[in-house]
Design a protein around this motif. Structure first.
Motif: not given
Length: 589
Positions: A136-146, A155-160, A200-204
């Motif tokens: 989503g808008g504030h999180r991604a996967i780092n392709l160097d360390n996965l 701690n970016g929130p979930h956003e679609l 924004h949605g919380s991962y907690s």
């Protein structure tokens, strides 16, 4: 430059397929030009897979975009100068649709299997314990360390927002994980006790198996004595932006369709009904949000007009107070119109077609007719939007007296260019409307397409067009519109026009083995719609029913957060579309 030449040679030698593909179920002759377009799509896909997987062979993930000079992933550069190659599957949905579509037109399952493998790996490794995916808008996967990488603080929130995941594919790959996500999307983003909604949605937020168990409340929107909607101003910064509501509604509708449980569908209808109830009863135009922000900040903070974060009341009421009660952020009809009148309506129409939501089709027609009747204008032969509020109150020419959320002081409001993306929702609304009720929209479509240089689509019904078969337009939305007009009417003029546009797209946008926005653009973005549009053309030439092809819904994926500004010194807060995907081959060192 040496890197460039080497990469180009690798690309051109990577794929070689014989020119033996024939249309088996269509009377249309499959030509060499048709094959060349398909060959370009295959080359692009093979190169994305080749270079995307080559960067880090420890993962199945692909980067969101690929540098067409080096074959390396696009990178997010943080303020501390850390360069992070990123993968965000919310921003790759059109690529997965392209892979599935390519398998359908070629008869080879290798591409669909690739899509399932990538999606399955992501779902196995990057679903949060509460059910949300790390995307989503504030999180991604780092392709160097996965590892999961936040761009919005630690701690970016979930956003679609108008991302419309390819749920059909996801459900095939892992039904349990997909249904868990669709439920948790509502748990994390919708506040059941107050009918507030947050982009924004919380991962907690804990997973709630019975998320749709509460009774559906009364409508948020009430009417005054004159029949005008009352926009509540009680949202504590949790504004119900329609571009988030589309993803919530689409998930709930898909969940109901898959499980047979009607309750999520009822919640989706409830949510989208609030926007309809808040629409203007005279013009028919609808709103970007059905609530305004409550004042939660101090008088000192709110005394500064440049303070534009939620908490000081409605931001348009503050900056455009000369216009009185209509000046609300919900009622603006010159910003976020793509979200309201394109992405929102494409979702409503998809729901109308797939899930029997006929009222959604009626609402789409109402919104578009009102919007085009009042806000559409041609200026010097160009399609434009007149800035106004949704009751028709003009803001064109207004000079904004002070700084605020909508721009700097002394800004003069001018016409806004209408993009070609508006063609699809207009046509798809016409397709789902009785012909006698679609005359207004057809006439608007006729004018708009003519101004875009596509010629005259003719009177309602499309049986006698006079199209510009030499058009230079190289636009995927124009292509999809012509393909769908041909599918609707079977008039070969539309197919001839679609082939011309498709040829233009390949000539102008297929460079260095990838599809790019133009020859000089550095990055090829996986979510671009051009390849999906070209495959829809290939499908109708072969006689494949478009209902069996992956359907375009949106390409609004983005990453938003803190990064190093172009000056190499200061911190900025911006979007991938504004900072990364604007770079050209001349910016690369």
């Amino acid at each position: 430059m040496k890197k460039y030449v080497t990469l180009f040679l690798m690309i051109t030698l990577l794929v070689s397929i014989p020119n033996t593909i024939k249309a088996e179920t269509s009377n249309v002759v499959y030509t060499d030009e048709d094959y060349d377009r398909l060959h370009a799509v295959i080359n692009h896909v093979e190169n994305i897979l080749h270079y995307g997987h080559a960067y880090n062979e420890e993962t199945k993930l692909l980067p969101d975009a690929i540098n067409t000079l080096t074959g390396e992933p696009a990178r997010w550069v943080f303020p501390n100068r850390a360069e992070v190659p990123y993968a965000n599957l919310a921003n790759q949905q059109n690529f997965f649709r392209t892979l599935v579509g390519l398998s359908k037109v070629t008869g080879s399952d290798k591409y669909e299997l690739q899509a399932k493998e990538i999606v399955g790996y992501f779902m196995d490794n990057y679903q949060n314990p509460n059910g949300l995916f790390n995307w989503g808008g504030h999180r991604a996967i780092n392709l160097d360390n996965l590892e999961v990488q936040s761009t919005e603080g630690p701690n970016g929130p979930h956003e679609l927002k108008n991302m419309m995941p390819f749920y059909e594919l996801m459900l095939e790959v892992d039904e349990e994980k997909t249904t868990r996500f669709m439920k948790q999307l509502w748990t994390a983003h919708f506040y059941w006790d107050s009918q507030n909604m947050n982009r924004h949605g919380s991962y907690s937020t804990a997973f709630d198996q019975n998320v749709f168990g509460a009774p559906i409340p009364e409508d948020v929107i009430k009417m005054d004595e004159q029949g005008n909607p009352i926009i509540p101003d009680d949202s504590p910064g949790l504004l119900p932006f329609v571009n988030s509501a589309t993803d919530l509604a689409y998930a709930a509708l898909t969940l109901s369709n898959h499980t047979g449980d009607p309750v999520p569908k009822q919640w989706a209808e409830y949510l989208m009904r609030q926007y309809n109830l808040a629409s203007n009863p005279v013009t028919g135009m609808t709103v970007y949000q059905f609530k305004s922000t409550a004042v939660t900040k101090s008088a000192i903070e709110c005394a500064n007009p440049a303070y534009t974060n939620s908490g000081c009341g409605d931001r348009v009421a503050r900056q455009f107070r000369d216009f009185g009660p209509i000046a609300r952020e919900a009622n603006v009809a010159w910003k976020n119109t793509q979200a309201v009148y394109v992405d929102n309506i494409l979702m409503l129409l998809e729901a109308g077609d797939k899930y029997g939501m006929t009222e959604f089709v009626d609402w789409s027609r109402q919104y578009l007719e009102g919007y085009l009747d009042y806000a559409y204008i041609r200026v010097d032969g160009q399609n434009k939007i007149i800035p106004m509020f949704i009751d028709g109150t003009l803001t064109y020419g207004y000079v904004v007296p002070e700084v605020g959320y909508f721009g700097p002081s002394n800004m003069r409001l001018d016409y806004v260019a209408m993009p070609t993306s508006y063609l699809l929702p207009i046509l798809r609304t016409i397709v789902q409307t009785k012909q006698e009720d679609s005359i207004t929209l057809w006439n608007h479509l006729r004018d708009i397409m003519h101004a875009f240089g596509l010629g005259d689509i003719g009177p309602n019904g499309g049986l006698s067009p006079n199209l510009n078969l030499d058009t230079s337009i190289d636009d995927p939305f124009a292509l999809m519109t012509m393909v769908e007009l041909y599918d609707l009417t079977k008039n070969p003029q539309y197919l001839d026009s679609a082939r011309t546009i498709g040829n233009n797209i390949v000539r102008e946008k297929f460079h260095r083995g990838f599809f790019v926005d133009s020859e000089i653009m550095l990055y090829s973005r996986l979510d671009q719609p051009d390849t999906l549009a070209l495959l829809s053309l290939d499908a109708v030439i072969r006689g494949i029913d478009l209902e069996n092809m992956p359907f375009y819904l949106a390409d609004s994926g983005y990453i938003h957060g803190y990064l190093l500004a172009d000056d190499g010194v200061t911190e900025d807060r911006s979007y991938t579309q504004n900072v990364i995907y604007t770079k050209t081959i001349y910016d690369w060192e």
